[in-house]
Design a protein around this motif. Sequence first.
Motif, mmCIF file in Angstrom:
data_model
loop_
_atom_site.group_PDB
_atom_site.id
_atom_site.type_symbol
_atom_site.label_atom_id
_atom_site.label_comp_id
_atom_site.label_asym_id
_atom_site.label_seq_id
_atom_site.Cartn_x
_atom_site.Cartn_y
_atom_site.Cartn_z
ATOM 1 N N GLU B 40 36.699 4.191 -92.009
ATOM 2 C CA GLU B 40 37.193 3.531 -93.227
ATOM 3 C C GLU B 40 38.550 4.098 -93.602
ATOM 4 O O GLU B 40 38.736 5.321 -93.649
ATOM 5 N N GLN B 42 41.772 3.552 -96.535
ATOM 6 C CA GLN B 42 42.153 2.918 -97.797
ATOM 7 C C GLN B 42 43.654 3.050 -98.035
ATOM 8 O O GLN B 42 44.280 4.023 -97.608
ATOM 9 N N ARG B 100 44.080 -1.979 -104.322
ATOM 10 C CA ARG B 100 43.696 -1.104 -103.213
ATOM 11 C C ARG B 100 43.162 -1.956 -102.072
ATOM 12 O O ARG B 100 42.481 -2.959 -102.302
ATOM 13 N N ILE B 102 40.722 -1.682 -98.649
ATOM 14 C CA ILE B 102 39.748 -0.841 -97.941
ATOM 15 C C ILE B 102 39.446 -1.519 -96.616
ATOM 16 O O ILE B 102 38.961 -2.651 -96.584
ATOM 17 N N PHE B 122 38.924 -5.322 -97.236
ATOM 18 C CA PHE B 122 38.601 -5.751 -98.589
ATOM 19 C C PHE B 122 39.754 -5.390 -99.513
ATOM 20 O O PHE B 122 40.411 -4.369 -99.324
ATOM 21 N N VAL B 123 39.974 -6.245 -100.522
ATOM 22 C CA VAL B 123 40.957 -5.899 -101.545
ATOM 23 C C VAL B 123 40.189 -5.686 -102.845
ATOM 24 O O VAL B 123 39.248 -6.432 -103.151
ATOM 25 N N VAL B 124 40.553 -4.645 -103.575
ATOM 26 C CA VAL B 124 39.809 -4.265 -104.776
ATOM 27 C C VAL B 124 40.626 -4.625 -106.017
ATOM 28 O O VAL B 124 41.775 -4.193 -106.167
ATOM 29 N N LYS B 125 40.047 -5.448 -106.893
ATOM 30 C CA LYS B 125 40.708 -5.831 -108.151
ATOM 31 C C LYS B 125 39.689 -5.715 -109.274
ATOM 32 O O LYS B 125 38.618 -6.318 -109.179
ATOM 33 N N GLN B 129 35.311 -5.903 -104.999
ATOM 34 C CA GLN B 129 35.820 -5.929 -103.624
ATOM 35 C C GLN B 129 35.698 -7.336 -103.049
ATOM 36 O O GLN B 129 34.618 -7.903 -103.005
ATOM 37 N N THR B 130 36.814 -7.884 -102.602
ATOM 38 C CA THR B 130 36.825 -9.207 -101.987
ATOM 39 C C THR B 130 37.245 -9.072 -100.520
ATOM 40 O O THR B 130 38.232 -8.408 -100.221
#
Lengths: 150, 150, 150, 150
Positions: B40, B42, B100, B102, B122-125, B129-130
Amino acid sequence: MSFRPLDPDFENKTKESFSRQWFMDFIGAELTEVRPGYCEIQVPYKKELSQQHGYFHGGVIGTVADNAGGYAAYTLMPADASILTVEYKLNLLAPGDGKRLISRARVIKPGRTLTICRPEVFVVKKGVQTLCATALMTLMALHGKSDMPG
Amino acid sequence: MSFRPLDPDFENKTKESFSRQWFMDFIGAELTEVRPGYCEIQVPYKKELSQQHGYFHGGVIGTVADNAGGYAAYTLMPADASILTVEYKLNLLAPGDGKRLISRARVIKPGRTLTICRPEVFVVKKGVQTLCATALMTLMALHGKSDMPG
Amino acid sequence: MSFRPLDPDFENKTKESFSRQWFMDFIGAELTEVRPGYCEIQVPYKKELSQQHGYFHGGVIGTVADNAGGYAAYTLMPADASILTVEYKLNLLAPGDGKRLISRARVIKPGRTLTICRPEVFVVKKGVQTLCATALMTLMALHGKSDMPG
Amino acid sequence: MSFRPLDPDFENKTKESFSRQWFMDFIGAELTEVRPGYCEIQVPYKKELSQQHGYFHGGVIGTVADNAGGYAAYTLMPADASILTVEYKLNLLAPGDGKRLISRARVIKPGRTLTICRPEVFVVKKGVQTLCATALMTLMALHGKSDMPG
């Protein structure tokens, strides 16, 4: 293959869009040629772009392949359309060992919705260009969504 | 799937190799988890990583997919082997709109010569996480070529 | 992931479309399961489907991966839309050595225009299923073009 | 690009291997040209090869792309090596609407272990050849494993 651009201002709009990509500036990439269905991007070497052996990092090679493909497709879009990368496949063929990357992308199948491009990336060492990556890429037009900021 | 690493020191060697990639440091990427057959990475947002709409640039998304896949494979290599990306295919599924990235990569087929991985990004908003990209990737082991600097 | 089909008749329309593909009948493929966002196709072995070592030919493996992916996407389309394969990437992971192929495809990202699927192909030998191929695939909906013969 | 084959008997061994693929015979495929680093395969139309609109099924297009790529790589292998498809990515560019498919594959990067090919598939209608698919493909040599039947 020769293409007729739908937007006579294709060169300016491409340069203008490129200039608004912070990441291209960050890695030092330059848009060096724009023609209908074609785009060339170059990146001079700096150690910040390297992997553990001192060569260009694969991420930089992928970035310029993706970006040149995107702008090659963008040259053929009408003025009110923007372009999205749907997907690409990239084969790494040789280490990025050299002083400069040159990514050249050509549209191989234009379309109203989808456009297919073939980006290639060369690494230049002592004046010799070596093909270090080749890609096959699908892009989608977003009509009615100009790429202009505002 | 659960894997037995050939090199008991797989975690240290992976972190050590990652730490020698200038480009990872340049974009601010962090190696956040290493397990046998899994990695992983980030990347916190900064505007230098953005494209024209202010989202994470596709090149950054591709870079962390590629790199996480490479290190997921590397965890399963014997001590005297290094690893090369042969090719990958990446589908971009959603804009990189968030604070961010991931990237999580899993080995789906290990092998002495070739290893196949599935990286996802994944994009974190706002804590959500999407999935913004998924990839399928082939790597090759170079036996007798340790990744250590010489 | 769980999906709500736009066409309540998705199962019948999928079976009906499959039944009109001569090539599926020619290779002996059977549509064995249809659910929203999911499709399974099976092919019993016959020597006409083999390559030079007597295993299932890679072309048959690619065919059922492509077809299962296409029908997985088709289950989520509205009644007046048909579906086209844009592209796929397939990794062959093991020889097609067995008595039956089972291709299972799942939608991983549905969309109005583009749908992304992940087909997998298993080969069955002495009751054991081995993953012999995995793919990543992009499909496009053609709205207003029903797949019905006219 | 021009290649020197390692096996002077490359043409015979390629034809001989092709002739042992039942599936090629079943679909009516013919090996129409073999040169170092190049292979051409043709398939005349028959309704058994069609999808629901009467065009060549995508599975047939994928099959001949895969097979032509494999044999293009095989021409450059030493006498005691066989070849495996590792993976390919195929973009479908136009419907397979015509009387004949012609798949032409070229090696773009030969290697001792891995070889990269670019297969293209054309469909012929009223004498006009239309590019209906393009691919990018990775193959692996198995040294010491001749492709001869035992």
